[in-house]
Design an enzyme around this catalytic site. Structure first.
Site, PDB file in Angstrom:
ATOM      1  N   THR A   1       0.830  -1.199   0.000  1.00 42.45           N
ATOM      2  CA  THR A   1       0.000   0.000   0.000  1.00 42.45           C
ATOM      3  C   THR A   1       0.868   1.253   0.000  1.00 42.45           C
ATOM      4  OG1 THR A   1      -1.462  -1.271   1.443  1.00 42.45           O
ATOM      5  CG2 THR A   1      -2.021   1.037   1.122  1.00 42.45           C
TER       6      THR A   1
ATOM      7  N   ARG B   1       7.963  -2.591   2.408  1.00 47.02           N
ATOM      8  CA  ARG B   1       8.038  -2.625   3.866  1.00 47.02           C
ATOM      9  C   ARG B   1       8.355  -4.045   4.321  1.00 47.02           C
ATOM     10  NH1 ARG B   1       3.377   0.650   6.870  1.00 47.02           N
ATOM     11  NH2 ARG B   1       4.074   2.152   5.300  1.00 47.02           N
TER      12      ARG B   1
ATOM     13  N   SER C   1       6.563   3.677   8.396  1.00 48.44           N
ATOM     14  CA  SER C   1       5.412   4.399   8.932  1.00 48.44           C
ATOM     15  C   SER C   1       5.075   4.026  10.370  1.00 48.44           C
ATOM     16  CB  SER C   1       4.216   4.182   8.008  1.00 48.44           C
ATOM     17  OG  SER C   1       3.170   5.036   8.373  1.00 48.44           O
ATOM     18  N   HIS C   2       3.889   3.461  10.584  1.00 49.30           N
ATOM     19  CA  HIS C   2       3.412   3.172  11.929  1.00 49.30           C
ATOM     20  C   HIS C   2       3.899   1.822  12.447  1.00 49.30           C
ATOM     21  CE1 HIS C   2       0.822   1.763   8.777  1.00 49.30           C
ATOM     22  NE2 HIS C   2       0.477   0.758   9.566  1.00 49.30           N
TER      23      HIS C   2
ATOM     24  N   LYS D   1       9.965   4.206   0.603  1.00 46.12           N
ATOM     25  CA  LYS D   1       8.867   4.716  -0.218  1.00 46.12           C
ATOM     26  C   LYS D   1       9.471   5.580  -1.328  1.00 46.12           C
ATOM     27  CE  LYS D   1       6.474   6.613   3.364  1.00 46.12           C
ATOM     28  NZ  LYS D   1       5.269   7.153   4.040  1.00 46.12           N
TER      29      LYS D   1
ATOM     30  N   ASP E   1       2.103   9.502  13.691  1.00 49.20           N
ATOM     31  CA  ASP E   1       2.754   8.194  13.577  1.00 49.20           C
ATOM     32  C   ASP E   1       4.244   8.320  13.291  1.00 49.20           C
ATOM     33  OD1 ASP E   1       2.626   9.036  10.929  1.00 49.20           O
ATOM     34  OD2 ASP E   1       2.328   7.006  10.151  1.00 49.20           O
TER      35      ASP E   1
ATOM     36  N   ASP F   1       6.262   8.276  10.731  1.00 45.42           N
ATOM     37  CA  ASP F   1       6.788   9.184   9.701  1.00 45.42           C
ATOM     38  C   ASP F   1       5.999  10.479   9.583  1.00 45.42           C
ATOM     39  OD1 ASP F   1       4.617   7.733   8.678  1.00 45.42           O
ATOM     40  OD2 ASP F   1       5.291   7.995   6.616  1.00 45.42           O
TER      41      ASP F   1
ATOM     42  N   ASP G   1       2.805  11.260   8.963  1.00 49.55           N
ATOM     43  CA  ASP G   1       1.718  11.546   8.024  1.00 49.55           C
ATOM     44  C   ASP G   1       0.332  11.222   8.594  1.00 49.55           C
ATOM     45  OD1 ASP G   1       2.070   8.822   7.869  1.00 49.55           O
ATOM     46  OD2 ASP G   1       2.296   8.733   5.689  1.00 49.55           O
ATOM     47  N   ARG G   2       0.278  10.548   9.746  1.00 48.15           N
ATOM     48  CA  ARG G   2      -1.031  10.236  10.336  1.00 48.15           C
ATOM     49  C   ARG G   2      -1.313  11.142  11.529  1.00 48.15           C
ATOM     50  NH1 ARG G   2      -2.252   3.841  10.417  1.00 48.15           N
ATOM     51  NH2 ARG G   2      -1.548   3.396   8.303  1.00 48.15           N
TER      52      ARG G   2
ATOM     53  N   THR H   1      -7.750   2.365  -1.236  1.00 46.77           N
ATOM     54  CA  THR H   1      -6.894   2.662  -0.094  1.00 46.77           C
ATOM     55  C   THR H   1      -5.466   2.985  -0.545  1.00 46.77           C
ATOM     56  OG1 THR H   1      -8.197   1.288   1.367  1.00 46.77           O
ATOM     57  CG2 THR H   1      -5.902   1.623   1.985  1.00 46.77           C
TER      58      THR H   1
ATOM     59  N   GLU I   1      -8.314   9.402   4.715  1.00 45.40           N
ATOM     60  CA  GLU I   1      -8.553   7.975   4.885  1.00 45.40           C
ATOM     61  C   GLU I   1      -8.967   7.714   6.324  1.00 45.40           C
ATOM     62  OE1 GLU I   1      -6.005   5.231   2.334  1.00 45.40           O
ATOM     63  OE2 GLU I   1      -4.526   6.560   3.216  1.00 45.40           O
ATOM     64  N   GLU I   2      -9.721   6.628   6.498  1.00 42.78           N
ATOM     65  CA  GLU I   2     -10.162   6.250   7.841  1.00 42.78           C
ATOM     66  C   GLU I   2      -8.991   5.883   8.746  1.00 42.78           C
ATOM     67  OE1 GLU I   2      -9.414   2.953   8.545  1.00 42.78           O
ATOM     68  OE2 GLU I   2      -8.752   2.767   6.453  1.00 42.78           O
ATOM     69  N   SER I   3      -7.837   5.598   8.153  1.00 41.30           N
ATOM     70  CA  SER I   3      -6.673   5.138   8.914  1.00 41.30           C
ATOM     71  C   SER I   3      -5.869   6.312   9.470  1.00 41.30           C
ATOM     72  CB  SER I   3      -5.804   4.283   8.008  1.00 41.30           C
ATOM     73  OG  SER I   3      -5.508   4.981   6.801  1.00 41.30           O
TER      74      SER I   3
ATOM     75  N   LYS J   1      -0.370  12.579   2.971  1.00 39.85           N
ATOM     76  CA  LYS J   1      -1.165  12.950   4.124  1.00 39.85           C
ATOM     77  C   LYS J   1      -0.237  13.626   5.125  1.00 39.85           C
ATOM     78  CE  LYS J   1      -1.195   8.163   5.920  1.00 39.85           C
ATOM     79  NZ  LYS J   1      -0.886   7.248   4.807  1.00 39.85           N
TER      80      LYS J   1
ATOM     81  N   ARG K   1      -8.732  -6.535   7.802  1.00 40.29           N
ATOM     82  CA  ARG K   1      -9.424  -5.346   8.295  1.00 40.29           C
ATOM     83  C   ARG K   1     -10.902  -5.473   7.969  1.00 40.29           C
ATOM     84  NH1 ARG K   1      -4.964  -2.724   9.622  1.00 40.29           N
ATOM     85  NH2 ARG K   1      -3.328  -2.207   8.127  1.00 40.29           N
TER      86      ARG K   1
HETATM   87  C1  VG1 Z   1      -2.705   1.180   5.772  1.00 43.16           C
HETATM   88  C2  VG1 Z   1      -3.968   2.019   5.788  1.00 43.16           C
HETATM   89  C3  VG1 Z   1      -4.022   2.895   4.555  1.00 43.16           C
HETATM   90  C4  VG1 Z   1      -2.749   3.752   4.488  1.00 43.16           C
HETATM   91  C5  VG1 Z   1      -1.528   2.866   4.550  1.00 43.16           C
HETATM   92  C6  VG1 Z   1      -0.250   3.658   4.598  1.00 43.16           C
HETATM   93  O1  VG1 Z   1      -2.704   0.329   4.649  1.00 43.16           O
HETATM   94  O2  VG1 Z   1      -5.114   1.211   5.861  1.00 43.16           O
HETATM   95  O3  VG1 Z   1      -5.178   3.687   4.603  1.00 43.16           O
HETATM   96  O4  VG1 Z   1      -2.740   4.501   3.301  1.00 43.16           O
HETATM   97  O5  VG1 Z   1      -1.581   2.042   5.707  1.00 43.16           O
HETATM   98  O6  VG1 Z   1      -0.209   4.503   5.708  1.00 43.16           O
HETATM   99  P1  VG1 Z   1      -3.152  -1.215   4.735  1.00 43.16           P
HETATM  100  O7  VG1 Z   1      -2.927  -1.747   3.351  1.00 43.16           O
HETATM  101  O8  VG1 Z   1      -2.292  -1.858   5.791  1.00 43.16           O
HETATM  102  O9  VG1 Z   1      -4.576  -1.221   5.146  1.00 43.16           O
HETATM  103  V1  VG1 Z   1       1.266   4.976   6.355  1.00 43.16           V
HETATM  104  O10 VG1 Z   1       0.994   5.993   7.542  1.00 43.16           O
HETATM  105  O11 VG1 Z   1       2.113   3.696   6.182  1.00 43.16           O
HETATM  106  O12 VG1 Z   1       2.042   5.832   5.097  1.00 43.16           O
HETATM  107 CO    CO Z   2       2.699   6.945   8.137  1.00 38.81          CO
END
Ligand code: VG1
Ligand code: CO
Length: 551
Positions: free
Chosen positions: A25, A29, A120-121, A133, A285, A287, A289-290, A352, A371-373, A384, A504
């Site tokens: 996504t 990673r 990221s997270h 990325k 988070d 990096d 962006d959240r 997504t 996004e909901e995340s 983001k 999910r």
């Molecule tokens: C998750 C979230 C998605 C987001 C992605 C990257 O992906 O659901 O909405 O864009 O992380 O976020 P997944 O495929 O695990 O549902 V981050 O903060 O890594 O850039």
């Molecule tokens: Co992130």
């Protein structure tokens, strides 16, 4: 491979290509251990440098969230960039660069793109995860056409090119250095981002709010936003020292999971939800962006947050002229759709992942998206942006001077409420996850017209998206059950996990302004939760009594 830089470069041969470098996504990673496998990082960077347009003679941005492996990776990428003829590399002091700040730097310096080092997270450290990325010239995640081409290149790679015997880059302070024929500029990773925020938000109004009785708690989770938040909140906006918690980036994020949700940012959640000590709370988070937004005894669901920003955008200087349109990812609730409809602006539904907003933003069709995340952003960059969302909320609060909970109540009273929850079943056996998912997918055609949670299934499909700008089609983006009363359940498999699979389950149900607006979401969605477990046999097949994370 031809190398046109007058410095010693080395062509390293690979005995066999790495087969597991398919970006998910949000980039490639994997575990830190995997990235430490000899040539693993180099292989992905080589493929990326072969595919990205304009590498020779171009400018490249590189930096990351400070996790374990960040500095080593910057060194490798710099030496490879030099070997590939990149003219100018821009990196940051300490190699610290949030994803949104990276997006801004790419745009500001007209770079051909950037390499952002972050998982990221996901947790960091030698036992945690690492990620790469690749962003393009617009500052955003590269579209699927590019990530597919990078993956294809990794499959055939027989070697890579790297500068030999180069000295280590000095990253401790801003400087200009030379690496072979390539100029390296080390800049402060916070400065330009802060300037951009000052252009968008009313810093005087926010400072005045924070001077009054308005204690704020911000949790940087020992990740990249610490230096940014400290400079902005405690420096420029005058919030008291200590407002920013866990503000020093650590290679392993202090052993935590830098994911701003109620489970992993529970200390902050308890401060806000379990006491009256703070008026506003937020976390970002790994990096940056959240974002998670909290008020006194009030959690703002990310889908609702996007809707509130949309409804209140004109209170903020950067958006005072109104919005061109908005977009949300498919699993995000339709709360924003209702606001967009009232405002008479377009609302797009994308798969997504932030890469799908890029074309809409570039074409000027949308101004805000989310996004909901816990992801929210706008056309100011192409990622983001966690701190941007925090400042957007603070700007709204500075203008409205109402508690967060009251803003939410008023919003629902006007637009109705989308009860919403996401249930994550993390790190489950891959076979169980795919078995469950594929079974529901096969059942789908027969589900239309069937009873489900006291309603009827109106549509059952696998979400596909045709990009309205370039016409590209993306399919297989999540199984949807749309019910006759507008409620829905969506199943998706994560594309960012590194252990087993993560399922999910997204649940949503709409109540109009005249309905009961103050239920607990888990209760309001209880019948959907029971029904989807019955249909998909989630508990039985995963062996889990409850989800790992409930949002
Ligand atoms: C998750 C979230 C998605 C987001 C992605 C990257 O992906 O659901 O909405 O864009 O992380 O976020 P997944 O495929 O695990 O549902 V981050 O903060 O890594 O850039
Ligand atoms: Co992130």
């Amino acid at each position: 491979m031809a190398v046109n830089v007058p410095v010693p470069t080395r062509q390293i041969s690979l005995s066999a290509p790495f087969r597991d470098q398919k970006p998910g996504t949000s980039g490639l990673r994997k575990s830190s251990k995997q990235f430490e496998t000899p040539h693993y990082l180099e292989s992905f960077i080589e493929a990326s440098l072969r595919v990205l347009p304009g590498v020779a003679g171009g400018t490249l941005v590189v930096g990351g969230d400070g996790r374990y492996g960040n500095r080593r990776a910057i060194g490798v990428i710099a030496r490879m960039a030099a070997a590939h003829g990149v003219a100018r590399l821009i990196t940051t002091t300490g190699g610290i660069l949030s994803t949104p700040a990276a997006s801004h730097l790419i745009r500001q310096h007209q770079a051909i793109g950037g390499v952002i080092l972050s998982a990221s997270h996901n947790p960091g450290g030698p036992e945690g995860d690492f990620g790469v990325k690749i962003n393009g010239a617009n500052g955003g995640p590269t579209p699927e056409s590019i990530t597919d081409a990078i993956y294809a290149a990794t499959q055939q790679l027989d070697g890579y090119c790297i500068l030999e015997d180069a000295p280590e880059l000095a990253l401790d302070q801003p400087s200009s250095q030379q690496l072979g024929a390539m100029a390296v500029h080390v800049v402060d990773g916070v400065d330009d981002y802060v300037t951009l925020m000052q252009k968008l938000f009313d810093f005087d109004a926010i400072a005045a709010l924070l001077k009054g009785d308005f204690p704020v708690a911000f949790d940087a989770m020992h990740a990249v936003t610490g230096p940014y938040a400290t400079r902005i909140l405690e420096g420029l906006l005058g919030a008291p020292a200590g407002t920013v918690r866990n503000g020093t980036p650590l290679e392993d994020f202090g052993g935590g999971h830098p994911d701003p949700n109620l489970t992993y940012a529970h200390e902050l959640a308890e401060l806000l939800l379990g006491s009256d000590a703070y008026r506003f709370g937020a976390a970002c988070d790994g990096d940056g962006d959240r974002n998670m937004i909290l008020g006194t005894r009030c959690f703002v669901n990310p889908s609702d947050s996007l809707a509130v920003l949309t409804a209140n955008a004109t209170l903020v200087p950067g958006y005072a002229d109104g919005l061109a349109g908005v977009a949300r990812s498919m699993p995000t609730s339709a709360a924003t759709d209702v606001v967009a409809k009232q405002l008479g602006i377009a609302c797009y539904e994308t798969p997504t992942g932030w890469k799908f907003f890029g074309n809409l933003l570039d074409a000027g069709r949308i101004t805000l998206c989310g996004e909901e995340s816990f992801g929210t952003g706008s056309n100011h960059i192409r990622e983001k942006d966690g701190l941007w969302a925090v400042l957007f909320w603070l700007n709204i609060l500075a203008k409205r001077r109402e508690p967060v909970a009251q803003i939410m109540a008023e919003h629902w009273g006007r637009f109705g409420r989308h009860y919403y929850s996401r249930h994550d079943y993390e790190a489950i056996a891959s076979d169980a996850a795919h078995g469950l998912y594929n079974r529901v997918k096969e059942m789908q055609p027969g589900l239309v017209g069937q009873a489900f949670a006291g309603r009827t299934i109106a549509t059952a499909d696998d979400f596909a998206y045709t990009d309205p700008v370039d016409g590209s089609l993306t399919s297989g983006q999540g199984l949807r059950l749309l019910l006759n009363d507008g409620s829905r359940v969506v199943l998706r498999l994560s594309g960012t996990g590194t252990q087993g699979a993560t399922l999910r389950v997204y649940l949503e149900s709409y109540v109009p302004p005249s309905g009961n607006l103050s239920q607990d979401p888990q209760l309001a969605l209880g019948d959907l939760i029971t029904a989807i477990d019955g249909l998909a046999e989630i508990k039985r097949r995963t062996g889990m009594e409850r989800p790992t994370v409930i949002t």
